[in-house]
Design an enzyme around this catalytic site. Structure first.
Site, mmCIF file in Angstrom:
data_model
loop_
_atom_site.group_PDB
_atom_site.id
_atom_site.type_symbol
_atom_site.label_atom_id
_atom_site.label_comp_id
_atom_site.label_asym_id
_atom_site.label_seq_id
_atom_site.Cartn_x
_atom_site.Cartn_y
_atom_site.Cartn_z
ATOM 1 N N HIS A 61 95.448 44.149 15.735
ATOM 2 C CA HIS A 61 94.180 43.497 15.402
ATOM 3 C C HIS A 61 94.311 42.018 15.745
ATOM 4 C CE1 HIS A 61 92.736 46.613 12.187
ATOM 5 N NE2 HIS A 61 93.188 47.190 13.293
ATOM 6 N N GLU A 63 93.738 39.356 14.070
ATOM 7 C CA GLU A 63 94.415 38.564 13.039
ATOM 8 C C GLU A 63 95.926 38.740 13.110
ATOM 9 O OE1 GLU A 63 90.822 40.407 10.759
ATOM 10 O OE2 GLU A 63 91.999 40.856 12.555
ATOM 11 N N CYS A 91 90.362 43.564 7.493
ATOM 12 C CA CYS A 91 90.607 44.880 6.905
ATOM 13 C C CYS A 91 91.753 44.753 5.897
ATOM 14 C CB CYS A 91 90.961 45.882 8.013
ATOM 15 S SG CYS A 91 92.605 45.617 8.728
ATOM 16 N N CYS A 94 95.111 43.508 7.546
ATOM 17 C CA CYS A 94 95.080 42.100 7.934
ATOM 18 C C CYS A 94 94.998 41.188 6.721
ATOM 19 C CB CYS A 94 93.921 41.851 8.899
ATOM 20 S SG CYS A 94 94.148 42.682 10.483
#
Length: 157
Positions: A61, A63, A91, A94
């Site tokens: 992801h 992040e 999420c 993260c």
């Protein structure tokens, strides 16, 4: 939604604009358009967009990639004094990584009712088991972030 202090409202445009640029680049690669930028003392330490498909890595992801790059750059897993700008509410994975990295402030654009873990879902930072909760400022670049996500998914339906 928490509004950022007046001294960070004006400076949020630069890093969030860069996060949106990363999100657009992710969309161009066929990835969900999310971008993230780590900043310390006004200096960009890392910028990334989603790469889960490209890297065949469910943890890639935006992040996570930005946190990894920033940690490598500063030579520590703790990003104390750093701020993270991301186009979508993080999420659970993260949000936990942000906590473990000791990010000072989290700025995010669009909320994520289905997958978010900051203001929606598990609300990780409100949990008594959360070791570190960053200051959270939502709605920064929200219109552009949400529009990018809507157009990306509309094109796939």
């Amino acid at each position: 939604m928490t509004k950022p202090p007046s001294d960070t409202r004006d400076t949020a445009a630069g890093p969030m604009a860069l996060a949106l640029e990363q999100a657009r680049a992710a969309a161009g690669r066929g990835e969900v358009p999310v971008g993230a930028v780590v900043v310390a003392d006004g200096e960009v330490l890392a910028a990334a967009g989603n790469r889960t498909l490209e890297l065949r890595d469910p943890t890639a992801h935006a992040e996570m990639l930005a946190l990894r790059e920033a940690a490598a750059r500063v030579g520590s897993e703790r990003l104390i004094g750093c701020d993270l700008y991301v186009t979508l509410e993080p999420c659970p994975m993260c949000a936990a990584a942000i906590s473990f990295a000791r990010i000072r402030r989290l700025y995010f654009g669009a909320g994520d009712v289905k997958g978010g873990a900051v203001e929606h879902g598990v609300r990780l930072y409100a949990s008594p088991t959360c070791h570190h909760a960053p200051e959270v400022y939502s709605g920064i670049g929200e219109t552009a972030s949400a529009a990018l996500l809507r157009s990306f998914f509309a094109a796939r339906r």
